[in-house]
Structures are given as structure tokens and as C-alpha cells.
Scaffold this active site. Sequence first.
Site, PDB file in Angstrom:
ATOM      1  N   ASP A  80     -35.377  40.313   4.020  1.00 44.40           N
ATOM      2  CA  ASP A  80     -34.378  39.238   3.629  1.00 44.40           C
ATOM      3  C   ASP A  80     -35.061  38.198   2.659  1.00 44.40           C
ATOM      4  OD1 ASP A  80     -32.265  37.850   2.998  1.00 44.40           O
ATOM      5  OD2 ASP A  80     -31.661  37.158   5.089  1.00 44.40           O
TER       6      ASP A  80
ATOM      7  N   GLY B  83     -26.756  37.005  11.216  1.00 46.71           N
ATOM      8  CA  GLY B  83     -26.943  35.623  12.207  1.00 46.71           C
ATOM      9  C   GLY B  83     -26.944  34.404  11.583  1.00 46.71           C
TER      10      GLY B  83
HETATM   11  O1  SMG Z   1     -29.538  34.150  13.643  1.00 40.51           O
HETATM   12  O2  SMG Z   1     -31.300  35.504  14.205  1.00 40.51           O
HETATM   13  C1  SMG Z   1     -30.482  34.640  13.469  1.00 40.51           C
HETATM   14  C2  SMG Z   1     -31.231  34.357  12.132  1.00 40.51           C
HETATM   15  C3  SMG Z   1     -30.923  35.736  11.192  1.00 40.51           C
HETATM   16  O3  SMG Z   1     -32.330  35.618   9.347  1.00 40.51           O
HETATM   17  C4  SMG Z   1     -31.218  35.242   9.777  1.00 40.51           C
HETATM   18  N1  SMG Z   1     -30.363  34.310   9.073  1.00 40.51           N
HETATM   19  O4  SMG Z   1     -29.846  34.837   5.413  1.00 40.51           O
HETATM   20  O5  SMG Z   1     -29.338  36.364   7.002  1.00 40.51           O
HETATM   21  C5  SMG Z   1     -29.848  34.985   6.711  1.00 40.51           C
HETATM   22  C6  SMG Z   1     -30.233  34.160   7.716  1.00 40.51           C
HETATM   23  C7  SMG Z   1     -29.640  32.853   7.411  1.00 40.51           C
HETATM   24  C8  SMG Z   1     -29.941  31.803   8.328  1.00 40.51           C
HETATM   25  S1  SMG Z   1     -31.449  31.058   8.137  1.00 40.51           S
HETATM   26  C9  SMG Z   1     -31.701  29.476   8.670  1.00 40.51           C
HETATM   27 MG    MG Z   2     -29.528  37.059   4.919  1.00 43.06          MG
END
Ligand code: SMG
Ligand code: MG
Length: 372
Positions: free
Chosen positions: A191, A293
Amino acid sequence: MAVSVEAVELRRVALPLVSPFRTSFGTETHRDVLLIRVLTPDAEGWGECVAMNEPLYSSEYVDGAELVVRRHLLPRLWAAGPLEGAGVGPALAAVRGHHMAKCAIELAVLDAELRAAGVPLARHLGAVRAVVEAGVSVGIMPSVEELLDAVGGYLDQGYRRVKLKIGPGWDVAPVAAVRERFGGGVRLQVDANAAYSLADARHLAELDAFDLLLIEQPLPEDDLRGHATLAARIDTPVCLDESITSARVAAEAIALGSCAIVNIKAGRVGGYLEARRVHDVCMAADVPVWCGGMLETGIGRAANVALAALPGFSLPGDLSASARYFHRDLTRPFVLEDGCLRVPDGPGLGVDVILDVLDELTTSRELVRRPA
Ligand code: SMG
Ligand code: MG
């Protein structure tokens, strides 16, 4: 079944994270959450606003969300009179954007409505599974050694898939190291949180060697055409997160060839009911989806797990156990059971807020009553 909202509590809660979470846009050390609690004569309902501290993941941020709720959304909620969860989106539609703020209100009203009716949120949304596969999102680390330790720890716990956060300077080498250490059997994805440009296409194609499930949001949020161009230049399937702000945009992104997979986050699209519409659009187009998430507490996690139990969610979500995020959660902790999380089956969210913990972690609260 319409509910009559008599009052809404806005609560801010601060939860320290068990370890800092670094992405291409910043580092989170604690979660500063806005909770919405609606009071109705029959039941109360809870919603969690996923906006972060600063407007870095997206333009929303938690202080702004709280202000928008108080000043612009609650007056419209009062004006609408008794309503169902499904009526919240239309009641708030005149306000542009602010999807995370709207989502929190819709979820709270849905929760109250469903608790009163004795119906689990999962059933209401159309869930077909009792458990969902758990994935884990692993932040950018100070060193590859530390990353390998973290990933090894999560795999030992049973996580069914690993997502690595990447950005310029932290991409091919950490992915190669994880593949080399843990082998081809691990479901792996990355990501970028919009950290690259089309000029990086050749560099991103180096990731093709590692059999990734997907690359999430390599380019800026508003660049659907760029994602389509990139998708034609790399083999790794492109998945969109930030770009997908509604079911309509999802349909457009799919039609343009901007993505082959979609990350669904209810907060980003304005609510769980719109999230279900995104799911429906993707399913009709044979595009796999998974549940994103936002470091949710047990309140938002319960709703995400319910959403992820819908039939089109064919990939593991960013749905981890409470202990991956917090020492203490606001609900009974979500735990891994054979790499899965159990879908709550009680009425509404199906989880209860632990009021002692909530009060201890609360940084501010305000009760707004419906005007007479
Ligand atoms: O909730 O496990 C979780 C985090 C998942 O990587 C995650 N979220 O871009 O998908 C995304 C990020 C956004 C939040 S980063 C602070
Ligand atoms: Mg993401």
C-alpha cells in the site's frame, strides 16, 4: 423501523497504539477518535468516526469532523425527525463531502435501530459468513531487520495475509526481503498511500517479480486515468483505496480500467450502506473487494467485520485483532481464532462499550439535545 433521536453525545477518546504506525504520509502514535452516541427512547447506538488527527490520509481530520457534526450535520438530523439508519444519508446529503463524519452518524443511528429491533448489523447488511479472514497492515520500519521481525511475529499469530506499507525509498527491497524470508506461500500485498507518480511506473514494475496480490493506491486520489495507464504497464493488480469515494466512482474506476480490486472503507464512502453499494457494484463487475481499516476501536471494528462478511469480500481485510493496535480496547477485544475474526451476532453492532475504559480514555464529551 424509524428511531427518534433525542440527543447525541460527541466524545473524543485517546488510545495509545501498541507501536508507532508509519505510512508514506506520516506516523501515528495514538488514535484520537471521535465517537457518536445517539440516545433514543428504546436503545442507544454507537458510531466511530475514522478521521485521523491530521488531514494526511484524506482531507478530513478529526477536529474538523467534530465541528461539521455539531454545526452542519446534527441540525439536519434534527430537521429530519424520526428516521431509519437508511434515512441518514439522504438527510445529510446537502452537505458536500465529510464522508467520515456522516458515516459515524449513520452507524450510530443504524446501531440504535437494529438494537431496538434485535437484528445484528451483519444480517441487516446481508452477511453470508460467521467469521472473516484477518489480514495485518505493517508500517514502514526503521530497518528491514525490524520489518522481518514484525512480519514473522504476525505470521506466527496466524494472520492470513500481510500488507506492507511502501513509499519511495522503502519498496522493492523490503518486499524482496519478506518474500525471501517467508516464502511464496504468504499472501502479500503493498500500500503506497498515493506516494508515487506515473514516472515511477518502471520502478513499480520491479514489484512484479514478487507475486503480490495487489498494489494499493500508488498514485494520487484524483488520478483515475493515471491508475489506468499504470495498470497497463505493470503486472501486479492495481487496487484503489483513497480514490473510491462512492459507488459511482467505483463504477467509473472499473469502467476506466483504473483498478482490478477495490478496498472498501465505509468512512471513506460516507457510510456502511454506501459501502454495501460499492460492494454490489464491484460484485456485478466481478471485481474482488476487501475491507480496509483505519485503526478502529472495537466499535468501528465490529461494523467492519460485519461488512466483510458480505459475499463479495473475497480477500482478507485490514481487520486485525484488538491487540495489534491497543493495549486496551473500548469493547471486549477482538481476538484471532485460526487467523479469523468472529462476526458479532448480537443486535446492532453486537458489541458493548466498556464504559469504565471509555471514561478513562475520554478527553472531551458534549451532549447535544434535540431542540424542543
Ligand atoms: O486498521 O489495520 C488497520 C490499518 C490499515 O493500513 C491501514 N490503513 O491506507 O489503508 C490505508 C491505511 C489508512 C490508515 S493509516 C494511518
Ligand atoms: Mg490504503
